[in-house]
Design a protein around this motif. Structure first.
Motif, PDB file in Angstrom:
ATOM      1  N   THR A  33       0.834  -1.208   0.000  1.00 23.41           N
ATOM      2  CA  THR A  33       0.000   0.000   0.000  1.00 23.41           C
ATOM      3  C   THR A  33       0.868   1.256   0.000  1.00 23.41           C
ATOM      4  N   ARG A  56       2.992  12.574  15.311  1.00 19.26           N
ATOM      5  CA  ARG A  56       1.608  12.094  15.232  1.00 19.26           C
ATOM      6  C   ARG A  56       0.881  12.375  16.543  1.00 19.26           C
ATOM      7  N   ASN A  60      -4.215   8.987  17.983  1.00 14.34           N
ATOM      8  CA  ASN A  60      -4.477   8.286  16.713  1.00 14.34           C
ATOM      9  C   ASN A  60      -3.759   6.934  16.714  1.00 14.34           C
ATOM     10  N   HIS A  65       0.906  -4.944  12.121  1.00 20.99           N
ATOM     11  CA  HIS A  65       1.114  -5.812  10.963  1.00 20.99           C
ATOM     12  C   HIS A  65       1.512  -7.206  11.418  1.00 20.99           C
ATOM     13  N   THR A 115      -9.913  -1.425  21.026  1.00 19.36           N
ATOM     14  CA  THR A 115      -9.808  -2.183  19.773  1.00 19.36           C
ATOM     15  C   THR A 115      -8.438  -1.956  19.143  1.00 19.36           C
ATOM     16  N   ARG A 119      -3.387  -6.011  10.241  1.00 22.83           N
ATOM     17  CA  ARG A 119      -3.286  -6.205   8.794  1.00 22.83           C
ATOM     18  C   ARG A 119      -2.112  -7.105   8.460  1.00 22.83           C
ATOM     19  N   SER A 140       1.642   4.987   8.431  1.00 31.43           N
ATOM     20  CA  SER A 140       2.337   5.401   7.215  1.00 31.43           C
ATOM     21  C   SER A 140       3.568   6.227   7.605  1.00 31.43           C
ATOM     22  N   SER A 176      -4.452   1.009   3.182  1.00 33.66           N
ATOM     23  CA  SER A 176      -5.421  -0.086   3.260  1.00 33.66           C
ATOM     24  C   SER A 176      -6.831   0.402   3.608  1.00 33.66           C
ATOM     25  N   ARG A 190     -12.147   3.662   6.772  1.00 35.30           N
ATOM     26  CA  ARG A 190     -11.317   4.370   5.788  1.00 35.30           C
ATOM     27  C   ARG A 190     -11.324   3.528   4.518  1.00 35.30           C
ATOM     28  N   SER A 222     -13.214   6.381  14.044  1.00 32.51           N
ATOM     29  CA  SER A 222     -11.796   6.176  13.815  1.00 32.51           C
ATOM     30  C   SER A 222     -11.097   7.506  14.036  1.00 32.51           C
ATOM     31  N   GLY A 224      -8.426   8.743  13.178  1.00 34.79           N
ATOM     32  CA  GLY A 224      -7.783   9.334  12.004  1.00 34.79           C
ATOM     33  C   GLY A 224      -8.684  10.285  11.241  1.00 34.79           C
TER      34      GLY A 224
END
Ligand code: TXA
Ligand code: MG
Length: 335
Positions: A33, A56, A60, A65, A115, A119, A140, A176, A190, A222, A224
């Motif tokens: 991605t 950041r 958030n 992964h 939560t 991914r 990211s 993603s 998203r 979310s 973000g």
């Protein structure tokens, strides 16, 4: 900063990155991605380092992964049947599944939420790194608020970190799809390359969270969604699709140019012939506009454009991800 070229020094890069992660450091690595900025997910201080390097906001949460469904199970409590169906259908691949989080994960990763987003990337190097180090928390690898990085150079332009793994341009070049799998029906938080239609095809139904298209304030599903995102340095606007949209884009451009500004058109390859004599950046074909967007926004900055005119599209299929990012880049300014 050391940039490893994975085409010529894969094993060396894997060793160096593994050593860096195991001693609590962070590295930027490619996925299918966008580039991620990773640290060992169970290491709270590595995770704090990720937030600091990106600037950041602490509220958030990060995506974790994994290299298998078993690893995902171990990080969730419980792993839900919706998540299992979507993982079986799309992993490894560009979809992050939000499930209740196990308490093996430090609060820094989930930003205190109950939560976690999980991914399994479809990328050989990313998977090798996860197999060597365990689950990797990674947002990211851009500085917060900038377009997500789709090349190692984008990462190097944004961040001051010791190791960047260069795997070339990311094939999808858009982040993603994030799906809330904690309820009865999946909810897209998203949009991304895996479409709403594909998720509904597996689960029978799929909702899209409020906030994907309009600004939200207060309680977002979310976090973000609350933050400024993907913004180019100049003012940006999205021209909504319709019969007169192209003509309207050109009129906005000409008006701005006449006023002494430096406008640029961001549009689908099919339409570049209409931009004759004007500054433009092609986004890729109509089907792939989302994949061209982040690179185009960075190019607009490099050209010092002060007015970025984005072509809109309808929101079926991959258009949902494109419009979500484009509207955020424009601060929801529409024409
Ligand atoms: O493709 C991607 O997802 C890339 C690559 C590196 O895997 N990662 C990425 O991470 O885009 P990031 O942090 O830039 O975006 C993660 C998004 C954020 O909008 C965040 O708010 C949301 O996922 N998110 C993460 N955990 C969540 C949770 N538990 N509940 C709701 N949203 C969550
Ligand atoms: Mg991001």
């Amino acid at each position: 900063m050391k940039i490893y070229d994975l085409q010529i020094e894969y094993n060396q890069a894997l060793q160096a990155a593994t050593a860096e992660l195991k001693r609590g450091g962070i590295v930027a690595f490619p996925t299918e991605t966008v580039y991620g900025l990773g640290g060992v997910a169970t290491d709270a201080s590595a995770v704090r380092r990720i937030f600091a390097a990106k600037g950041r906001p602490a509220d958030n949460p990060l995506i974790v992964h994994v290299a298998s469904i078993e690893q995902a199970r171990a990080l969730s409590r419980p792993w839900t049947s919706l998540a299992d169906r979507l993982a079986q259908a799309f992993w490894p691949g560009p979809i992050s599944l939000v499930v209740p989080a196990s308490d093996v994960l430090p609060a820094e990763v989930t930003a205190g939420l109950k939560t976690v987003g999980l991914r399994m990337p479809d990328h050989a190097f990313a998977l090798d790194l996860i197999r060597a180090c365990g689950p990797i928390a990674a947002p990211s690898a851009n500085s917060s608020g900038r377009p997500s990085p789709v090349t190692a150079q984008h990462v190097a332009d944004d961040l001051d970190i010791p190791i960047v793994l260069d795997g070339g341009r990311c094939p999808f070049s858009v982040e993603s799809t994030v799906v809330d799998c904690t309820g009865l029906v999946p909810v897209i938080l998203r949009p991304g390359s895996i479409t709403r239609e594909q998720v509904a095809g597996v689960c029978g139904a799929c909702e899209v969270a409020q906030g994907v298209f309009e600004p939200v304030d207060g309680q977002a599903k979310s976090p973000g969604m609350l933050h400024k995102h993907y913004a180019p340095k100049g003012e940006a606007v999205v021209v909504m699709p319709g019969d007169t949209a192209l003509a309207h884009m050109l009129a906005l451009y000409d008006e701005a140019a006449k006023a002494g500004r430096s406008p640029v058109l961001l549009l689908a390859e099919e339409n570049v012939a209409d931009a004759q004599g004007r500054a433009y950046i092609p986004l890729g074909t109509k089907e792939r506009m989302a994949s061209g967007l982040f690179d185009a926004l960075r190019k607009a900055d490099a050209q010092q454009a002060d007015y970025v005119i984005l072509q809109g599209t309808d929101t079926a299929g991959s258009g949902l991800a494109y419009m979500n990012r484009a509207l955020r880049a424009a601060g929801f300014r529409m024409e």
